[in-house]
Write a protein that holds these residues in place. Structure first.
Motif, mmCIF file in Angstrom:
data_model
loop_
_atom_site.group_PDB
_atom_site.id
_atom_site.type_symbol
_atom_site.label_atom_id
_atom_site.label_comp_id
_atom_site.label_asym_id
_atom_site.label_seq_id
_atom_site.Cartn_x
_atom_site.Cartn_y
_atom_site.Cartn_z
ATOM 1 N N THR A 252 -1.907 4.083 3.749
ATOM 2 C CA THR A 252 -3.283 3.510 4.437
ATOM 3 C C THR A 252 -4.276 4.769 5.759
ATOM 4 N N ASN B 162 -7.386 2.393 1.910
ATOM 5 C CA ASN B 162 -6.564 3.081 1.289
ATOM 6 C C ASN B 162 -7.318 4.099 0.629
ATOM 7 N N LEU C 270 -8.224 -3.508 4.536
ATOM 8 C CA LEU C 270 -6.745 -1.819 4.515
ATOM 9 C C LEU C 270 -7.863 -0.861 4.230
ATOM 10 N N THR D 184 1.394 -0.882 0.147
ATOM 11 C CA THR D 184 0.009 0.222 0.218
ATOM 12 C C THR D 184 0.690 0.898 0.021
ATOM 13 N N ASP E 56 -9.401 -0.576 -1.904
ATOM 14 C CA ASP E 56 -9.019 -1.370 -0.145
ATOM 15 C C ASP E 56 -8.048 -2.183 -0.669
#
Length: 467
Positions: free
Chosen positions: A137, A157, A155, A134, A175
């Protein structure tokens, strides 16, 4: 990498020895009693920080657009991922733009503990297939989405939100949903949630919104357009469908226009009827409200319950907790002054009346200066084992920061413990019982003065604080 051999310190009680004088009427000198030692300090409650790993970059990114000097870990989450009853650590890291404009994501890392004050990285053995990476996040949420008894990982993001040659094309990143499988490993099942690549998210919340005993997902949507909250309804196995009629986007847009969208949401029982209602915080006072759930997962955003005005209009965080033990969910908000440099923050306490409404009781429940904090990251933890959760926040900037906290008297009135609960603790931190002894330890990240590095460190508690 494993942390071992943490040094233990024993705090010894002091017994004052009083020496008597000898010989009737003697003028023999009296040996004075030694001065008592100073009272224990916050540092005596903890082991010195132990380094898990150092900052690999040694400084800002090549382009200088995204400085990661003190943000070695961007977001934390604590959950039992291995099924052994011990909390493990999930960490994400900030991405950056390289000199040629290429965006670089950073793989997530997972560390498992064995209950003996050790952490071992298990990312590659725990995750099947490609390890998610990522750029930015905003939030990590853990919950049992597929109903197998193990915590799963979601997660939320945001992306770097930096200019590109094609504005709008790369403002967001999808995400990520990681679900546990029958072998106890984790797989990327983001395809189970429709539309995750269509926007970037600032945050979200999870809970059973429709009363069917599984965990649903709400996500802040922050593209242009749409702006609002997207609801994903779980079928109980970790497969989700879009609940388009639960928060109609057109009604929502009419309610909030022309503001820039939600910055924080939480699920809580605002009216005491046993289902989960929606708290939403934006960046203008009119955008702070509670939408009541009708019990089926439909939220009344057309007639929201107004909340007291914030101290500053920008809300960067919120904590849901029953502060006074009356069985009602209260709110602790992090208000942010974006006109200050660096940004200033202040805590605000909203107490539930049980009918969906809340009252601002900050000044009567927090000591003056009410809610002082310099960081949007707040958590609660029972530090002294009395069954009441303290509110933790950071005072100070960069390497001079310390964790301060407010101790709850059980009625929701807080006393500030102002000696600096944990010196040198960087702004990125989270509490965890690292050695299964009931004490609250910490994992943290950032610049640590005593170590002279920016890294991932562990602070092991030696005893419970005696406040």
């Amino acid at each position: 990498m494993t942390i071992t051999g943490l040094r233990r310190i024993t705090l010894l009680g002091i017994t004052a020895a009083f020496l008597g004088c000898g010989g009737g009427g003697s003028d023999a000198p009296v040996t004075p009693a030694p001065d008592p030692p100073p009272p224990p300090t916050a540092a005596m409650w903890f082991e010195n920080p132990t380094l898990l790993f150092e900052d690999e970059t040694g400084g800002p990114s090549d382009s200088g657009l995204f400085n990661i000097n003190d943000d070695r870990v961007l977001q934390w989450a604590i959950a039992d991922l291995t099924g052994d009853g011990l909390d493990d650590v999930i960490a994400t890291f900030p991405g950056y733009d390289s000199a040629d404009g290429v965006r670089n994501a950073r793989p997530i890392r997972i560390f498992a503990q064995a209950g003996d004050a050790t952490l071992t990285e298990v990312t590659s053995s725990l995750i099947v297939g490609q390890i998610p990476a990522t750029e930015f996040t905003r939030h990590i949420i853990t919950a049992d989405f597929n109903g197998d008894g193990l915590a799963d990982i979601f997660l939320l993001n945001h992306g770097l939100e930096l200019p590109t040659s094609d504005p709008g094309a790369d403002w967001h990143e999808p995400d990520v949903l990681l679900l546990s499988n029958v072998d106890g490993n984790y797989e990327d099942k983001s395809v189970n949630i429709p539309g995750l690549n269509d926007y970037y998210s600032h945050g979200g919340a999870v809970g059973d919104i429709d009363g069917d005993s599984d965990v649903d997902i709400l996500v802040n949507v922050n593209n242009w357009p749409p702006v609002g909250i997207v609801v994903y309804v779980n079928d109980g196995t970790g497969n989700f469908t879009l609940g388009a009629d639960l928060i109609p986007m057109w009604d929502y847009w009419g309610l909030v226009a022309p503001v820039t969208g939600d910055l924080w949401i939480e699920l809580l029982d605002a009216d005491g009827d046993g289902d989960l209602d929606l708290f939403s915080a934006g960046n203008v006072p009119a955008k702070h409200y509670v939408a009541i759930n009708d019990g089926t997962g439909r939220f009344n955003v057309q007639s929201p319950v107004s909340l007291p005005d914030p101290i500053w209009p920008f809300i960067e965080g919120a904590l849901v907790s029953d502060l006074d033990g009356d069985g009602l969910d209260d709110l602790v908000l992090v208000n942010t002054d974006t006109s200050a440099e660096p940004w200033d923050h202040q805590l605000q306490i909203l107490m539930s009346a049980g009918d969906g409404s809340f009252g601002d009781e900050t000044t009567t429940r927090l000591p003056s200066p009410a809610g002082e904090t310099t960081n949007p990251h707040i958590v609660e933890a029972d530090l002294n084992g009395d069954g009441l959760s303290e509110i933790l926040n950071v005072i100070g900037q960069s390497s001079t920061s310390v964790v301060d906290f407010y101790a709850n008297d059980g009625m929701g009135v807080f006393t500030r413990i102002g000696l600096g609960f944990l010196d040198e603790l960087p702004h990125s931190y989270t509490p965890i019982d690292l050695d299964n002894d009931g004490d609250i330890d910490f994992v943290a990240s950032g610049w640590v003065e005593s170590l002279g590095v920016s890294g991932f460190v562990v602070y092991e508690a030696l005893t419970k604080p005696d406040f």
